[in-house]
Scaffold this motif. Structure first.
Motif, short mmCIF file in Angstrom:
data_model
loop_
_atom_site.label_atom_id
_atom_site.label_comp_id
_atom_site.label_asym_id
_atom_site.label_seq_id
_atom_site.Cartn_x
_atom_site.Cartn_y
_atom_site.Cartn_z
N MET A 1 -24.31 -0.93 -10.02
CA MET A 1 -23.36 0.11 -10.39
C MET A 1 -22.15 0.02 -9.47
N ALA A 2 -20.97 0.12 -10.04
CA ALA A 2 -19.72 0.02 -9.27
C ALA A 2 -19.54 1.24 -8.38
N GLU A 3 -18.99 0.97 -7.22
CA GLU A 3 -18.72 2.06 -6.29
C GLU A 3 -17.60 2.93 -6.85
N ARG A 4 -17.77 4.24 -6.73
CA ARG A 4 -16.77 5.18 -7.24
C ARG A 4 -15.50 5.10 -6.40
N ARG A 5 -14.38 5.03 -7.06
CA ARG A 5 -13.09 4.98 -6.37
C ARG A 5 -12.63 6.40 -6.10
N SER A 6 -12.88 6.87 -4.88
CA SER A 6 -12.55 8.25 -4.56
C SER A 6 -11.50 8.38 -3.45
N VAL A 7 -11.12 7.28 -2.84
CA VAL A 7 -10.15 7.32 -1.74
C VAL A 7 -8.79 6.89 -2.26
N GLN A 8 -7.77 7.61 -1.83
CA GLN A 8 -6.41 7.28 -2.23
C GLN A 8 -5.64 6.71 -1.04
N ILE A 9 -4.74 5.80 -1.34
CA ILE A 9 -3.84 5.24 -0.34
C ILE A 9 -2.44 5.61 -0.77
N HIS A 10 -1.68 6.14 0.16
CA HIS A 10 -0.31 6.55 -0.15
C HIS A 10 0.65 5.59 0.55
N LEU A 11 1.68 5.18 -0.16
CA LEU A 11 2.71 4.35 0.44
C LEU A 11 4.05 4.72 -0.16
N ARG A 12 5.06 4.47 0.61
CA ARG A 12 6.42 4.78 0.15
C ARG A 12 7.04 3.51 -0.41
N VAL A 13 7.59 3.65 -1.61
CA VAL A 13 8.30 2.56 -2.27
C VAL A 13 9.57 3.14 -2.89
N SER A 14 10.47 2.27 -3.23
CA SER A 14 11.70 2.74 -3.88
C SER A 14 11.39 3.10 -5.33
N PRO A 15 12.20 3.96 -5.92
CA PRO A 15 12.01 4.26 -7.34
C PRO A 15 12.08 3.00 -8.21
N ALA A 16 12.94 2.06 -7.82
CA ALA A 16 13.06 0.83 -8.60
C ALA A 16 11.77 0.01 -8.52
N ASP A 17 11.16 -0.06 -7.32
CA ASP A 17 9.88 -0.77 -7.18
C ASP A 17 8.81 -0.13 -8.06
N ARG A 18 8.72 1.20 -7.98
CA ARG A 18 7.72 1.89 -8.78
C ARG A 18 7.93 1.65 -10.27
N ALA A 19 9.17 1.71 -10.71
CA ALA A 19 9.46 1.48 -12.12
C ALA A 19 9.10 0.05 -12.53
N ALA A 20 9.42 -0.91 -11.67
CA ALA A 20 9.10 -2.31 -11.98
C ALA A 20 7.59 -2.52 -12.05
N TRP A 21 6.86 -1.93 -11.10
CA TRP A 21 5.40 -2.09 -11.08
C TRP A 21 4.77 -1.41 -12.29
N ARG A 22 5.29 -0.24 -12.66
CA ARG A 22 4.76 0.44 -13.84
C ARG A 22 5.01 -0.39 -15.09
N ALA A 23 6.19 -0.99 -15.18
CA ALA A 23 6.50 -1.84 -16.34
C ALA A 23 5.56 -3.05 -16.38
N GLU A 24 5.30 -3.66 -15.21
CA GLU A 24 4.36 -4.79 -15.17
C GLU A 24 2.96 -4.36 -15.59
N ALA A 25 2.52 -3.21 -15.10
CA ALA A 25 1.20 -2.70 -15.46
C ALA A 25 1.12 -2.44 -16.96
N ALA A 26 2.15 -1.83 -17.52
CA ALA A 26 2.17 -1.55 -18.95
C ALA A 26 2.15 -2.85 -19.75
N ALA A 27 2.92 -3.84 -19.31
CA ALA A 27 2.94 -5.13 -20.01
C ALA A 27 1.59 -5.81 -19.95
#
Length: 112
Positions: free
Chosen positions: A1-27
């Motif tokens: 059984m896979a370990e439950r992902r319950s821990v979050q990691i926070h990092l600061r990125v630019s809005p452009a980075d976040r938008a680019a990563w979201r677009a890559e994830a969507a693609a």
């Protein structure tokens, strides 16, 4: 059984980075968190010592490449004067240099 992902990691990125990563994830058809986890799993990290070795190896390969380019330029310019034996001897020397540089890092792959 896979370990439950319950821990979050926070990092600061630019809005452009976040938008680019979201677009890559969507693609790719995956959530952003999956894209980032997979990308981090493929990331290679080195100890400081291994990074220094790799940097020195890159410097040496660049020097060898520069010398090889000079030899090729000379051979192409002086085709009638170029003795094949001399050119081949220099190429063998370059090959030996590259083999030495390849061994320079030795077990650097184990250092990450």
């Amino acid at each position: 059984m896979a370990e439950r992902r319950s821990v979050q990691i926070h990092l600061r990125v630019s809005p452009a980075d976040r938008a680019a990563w979201r677009a890559e994830a969507a693609a790719a058809g995956v959530p952003l968190s999956t894209l980032l986890r997979k990308a981090m799993a493929r990331t290679r990290t080195w100890t400081a010592a291994a990074a220094d070795i790799e940097r020195e190896r890159n410097v040496q390969v660049a020097r060898i490449g520069n010398n090889l380019n000079q030899l090729a330029r000379w051979a192409n310019t002086h085709t009638s004067a170029a003795e094949a034996v001399t050119v081949i001897a220099n190429l063998v020397a370059f090959e030996r240099s590259l083999q030495t540089v390849a061994r320079l890092g030795g077990d650097s792959d184990d250092a990450h």
